[in-house]
Design an enzyme around this catalytic site. Structure first.
Site, short mmCIF file in Angstrom:
data_model
loop_
_atom_site.label_atom_id
_atom_site.label_comp_id
_atom_site.label_asym_id
_atom_site.label_seq_id
_atom_site.Cartn_x
_atom_site.Cartn_y
_atom_site.Cartn_z
N LYS A 171 51.95 25.85 13.29
CA LYS A 171 50.56 26.31 13.40
C LYS A 171 50.50 27.34 14.51
O LYS A 171 50.84 27.05 15.66
CB LYS A 171 49.65 25.12 13.72
CG LYS A 171 48.20 25.53 13.94
CD LYS A 171 47.30 24.33 14.09
CE LYS A 171 45.89 24.76 14.42
NZ LYS A 171 44.98 23.62 14.58
N LYS A 173 50.54 27.37 8.86
CA LYS A 173 49.15 27.82 9.01
C LYS A 173 49.05 28.90 10.06
O LYS A 173 49.63 28.72 11.13
CB LYS A 173 48.32 26.61 9.44
CG LYS A 173 46.87 26.91 9.75
CD LYS A 173 46.21 25.69 10.31
CE LYS A 173 44.82 26.09 10.79
NZ LYS A 173 44.18 25.06 11.54
C1 PBG Z 1 41.79 21.95 14.62
C2 PBG Z 1 41.89 22.89 13.48
C3 PBG Z 1 41.61 24.26 13.42
C4 PBG Z 1 41.75 24.64 12.09
C5 PBG Z 1 42.15 23.52 11.39
N1 PBG Z 1 42.26 22.45 12.27
C6 PBG Z 1 41.11 25.21 14.45
C7 PBG Z 1 41.95 25.64 15.57
O1 PBG Z 1 43.12 25.32 15.71
O2 PBG Z 1 41.34 26.31 16.39
C8 PBG Z 1 41.49 26.02 11.55
C9 PBG Z 1 41.14 26.07 10.11
C10 PBG Z 1 40.60 27.37 9.65
O3 PBG Z 1 40.52 28.38 10.38
O4 PBG Z 1 40.24 27.41 8.48
N2 PBG Z 1 42.74 22.03 15.57
#
Ligand code: PBG
Length: 329
Positions: free
Chosen positions: A197, A250
């Site tokens: 991520k 992601k």
């Molecule tokens: C929580 C999380 C996030 C997303 C999914 N889980 C936000 C982040 O890391 O700031 C983002 C999902 C999206 O942008 O569609 N940690």
């Protein structure tokens, strides 16, 4: 010798839609889709999220209705994000037995037992500072966060979650969660790990929707640096060793090469998150009349599959399911 022009004519197999469909290498199917949904306190709340047009803040009763529609479209799974009544330093709403996600999961499993309910396991929607973990001396403390994310995962499993999906990016969280689940009898609850991520600009609309923008600093000390791909493979290996059942990359669109590399190096099912900013970009361009929304969405999601993803988390899920049903995908 026919392997070169004029014997070779690649256009032969492109002459009709039937022929093209016969030799198509990648197929997008409704079974690949996971629909993200946002649950909020209250009753009869169905409020469109300005930054994510076509997506809503839903109270539990409305969430159940929405999930009925999702299931009716044959989408197999949803992933839930909760927006709590109040936030605090330790994100206690994330692991409260009666927290918003826990309530939602209980209601969904009762009303729609066959719909797969995945829960996002993170603290950022629940902490007053908006970080994904416990802040100590201005920094996110890895090891103290592990206790809280594992408690969160356990509370989701106790409520009936089918899959828990940690997105906090702390080191060691998959092992901590696996240990917590196993120690409490949830040996069969799979962990979908947000393994690679990245600290991405494409989460902007989600943070508006979840009110989870960090109040100070940013997430770069725990989410990955976008230029790195070898490091993504290390993250993936670590999560596999710790017991992850499904791996996620992601965002998706700017990271198709990462999806491909992970696909080549790991045997686990692979998910990709077509994140909020990717969704918002297509929606905004379509609204301006700059591109054909349906074609663009199908092209993007098919590319994510072609890169190697098995599952796609996407805010387009309901539209795509409807288009695939019409047979116009
Ligand atoms: C929580 C999380 C996030 C997303 C999914 N889980 C936000 C982040 O890391 O700031 C983002 C999902 C999206 O942008 O569609 N940690």
């Amino acid at each position: 010798m026919t392997a070169t022009f004029p014997g070779l004519r690649l256009r032969r197999l492109r002459q009709s839609e039937t022929l093209r469909a016969m030799v198509r290498e990648t197929r997008l199917g409704v079974a690949d889709l996971v629909c993200p949904l946002f649950v909020v306190p209250g009753k009869r709340v169905r409020r469109e999220i300005a930054s994510l047009p076509g997506n809503f803040h839903l109270s539990v009763d409305e969430l159940v209705k929405e999930c009925g529609r999702v299931a009716g479209l044959d989408i197999p799974a949803v992933i839930l994000f909760g927006i709590p009544e109040s936030k605090d330093e330790m994100g206690s709403g994330a692991y409260a037995r009666d927290g918003i996600v826990q309530q939602a999961v209980r209601a969904l499993k009762k009303q729609l037992p066959d719909l797969v309910v995945i829960t996002d396991v993170c603290l950022c929607e629940y902490t007053s500072h908006g970080h994904c973990g416990v802040v100590v001396g201005g920094a996110v403390d890895n090891d103290r966060t592990l206790d809280l994310v594992s408690k969160t995962a356990l509370s989701h499993a106790e409520a009936g979650a089918d899959i828990v999906a940690p997105s906090d990016m702390m080191d060691g969280r998959v092992a901590a969660i696996r240990g917590m689940l196993d120690g409490n009898g949830f040996t069969m609850t799979p962990v979908l790990s947000y393994a690679a991520k990245y600290a991405s600009a494409f989460y902007g609309p989600f943070r508006d929707a979840a009110g989870s923008t960090p109040q100070f600093g940013d997430r770069r000390s725990y989410q990955m640096d976008p230029p790195n791909v070898r490091e993504a493979l290390r993250e993936v290996r670590a999560d596999i060793d710790e017991g992850a059942d499904i791996i996620m990359v992601k965002p998706a669109l700017a990271y198709l090469d990462v999806i491909r590399r992970v696909r080549e190096e790991c045997d686990l099912p692979l998910a990709a998150y077509n994140v909020s900013g990717e969704y918002a970009m297509v929606k905004a361009a379509a609204r301006e009349g700059l591109l054909d929304e349906k074609r663009a969405v199908i092209e993007v999601l098919t590319a994510i599959k072609r890169a190697g993803a098995d599952l796609i988390l996407t805010y387009h899920a309901r539209d795509v399911a409807a288009w695939l049903r019409e047979g116009s995908g």
